[in-house]
Design an enzyme around this catalytic site. Structure first.
Site, short mmCIF file in Angstrom:
data_model
loop_
_atom_site.label_atom_id
_atom_site.label_comp_id
_atom_site.label_asym_id
_atom_site.label_seq_id
_atom_site.Cartn_x
_atom_site.Cartn_y
_atom_site.Cartn_z
N SER A 15 0.80 -1.39 0.11
CA SER A 15 -0.14 0.17 -0.08
C SER A 15 0.86 0.97 -0.13
O SER A 15 1.75 1.22 -0.78
CB SER A 15 -0.99 0.03 1.11
OG SER A 15 -1.87 0.83 1.09
N HIS A 42 -2.52 -1.24 -3.38
CA HIS A 42 -3.76 -0.22 -2.97
C HIS A 42 -3.97 0.88 -4.10
O HIS A 42 -2.73 1.73 -4.24
CB HIS A 42 -4.01 0.18 -1.88
CG HIS A 42 -4.36 -0.91 -0.77
ND1 HIS A 42 -4.09 -0.56 0.66
CD2 HIS A 42 -4.69 -2.10 -0.74
CE1 HIS A 42 -4.40 -1.50 1.41
NE2 HIS A 42 -4.85 -2.46 0.36
N ASP A 135 -4.74 -4.20 6.28
CA ASP A 135 -5.12 -5.21 5.09
C ASP A 135 -3.63 -5.93 5.03
O ASP A 135 -2.79 -5.65 5.00
CB ASP A 135 -5.49 -4.31 3.77
CG ASP A 135 -5.76 -5.31 2.79
OD1 ASP A 135 -6.31 -6.39 2.99
OD2 ASP A 135 -5.69 -4.95 1.44
#
Length: 190
Positions: A15, A42, A135
């Site tokens: 991310s 992401h 996540d």
């Protein structure tokens, strides 16, 4: 000590700070790699991504964006497209999903890691890099529960430490490595 089962698939999640980290990781992948590599970064859901195009020149393997029902291909790096989860459907195919965002992200890392673990079990190598959310934590737990390996970027080495730190706290890891060491170990894959 048990010797890890050689992986048949590599799944990578990143991310915040992930583009730079992925540039290093993709450069390290050997040209003759005999397994597919699936990546979730992401991304903003509301515009096209050029991440595969951006990173392709840095990698000895073909780098592309996933399409639904695409075959799993050895020696290929496949990125989740914006606004779709990337899933391992079976040992031969990937799928794209518009299921609800996970921790506000679609694509999200957990669905990829969990689906890879469900299909490939102990033959998964999951790598979780820098990021500013949790996540990936449940996905790392699923991979490890299935007997697969999970490598986490050392939180102190990550541009954003929350993602690897959260996964380490939730699920542990088979290795916690600085990015340069992850790259060295990837060069050893066949």
């Amino acid at each position: 000590m048990d010797v890890p089962v050689p992986p048949r698939i590599v799944v990578i999640g990143a991310s915040a700070g992930g583009v730079s980290a992925l540039q290093h990781v993709l450069r390290a992948l050997p040209a003759g790699l005999s397994m597919p590599v699936l990546v979730v970064l992401h991304l903003p859901r509301d515009r096209p991504s050029r991440i595969a195009e951006l990173l392709d020149p840095d990698c000895a393997l073909v780098v592309r964006e996933a399409e639904d029902k695409q075959p799993l291909q050895p020696g290929t790096v496949t990125f989740a497209p914006p606004d779709y989860h990337l899933l391992v459907e079976d040992t031969t195919m990937i799928a794209l999903s518009m299921d609800a965002p996970v921790l506000f992200s679609r694509p999200a890392i957990d669905p990829l890691f969990e689906s890879a673990a469900a299909v490939f079990g102990e033959q998964v190598l999951a790598i979780l890099l820098t990021g500013a959310s949790s996540d990936g934590s449940e996905g790392v737990a699923a991979v490890r529960d299935a007997g697969g390996q999970a490598w986490l970027q050392c939180p102190d080495d990550a541009e954003a430490s929350l993602m690897p730190a959260s996964a380490l706290q939730r699920a542990g890891a088979d290795a916690v490595l600085v990015l340069s060491r992850i790259c060295e170990r990837l060069k050893e894959l066949k």
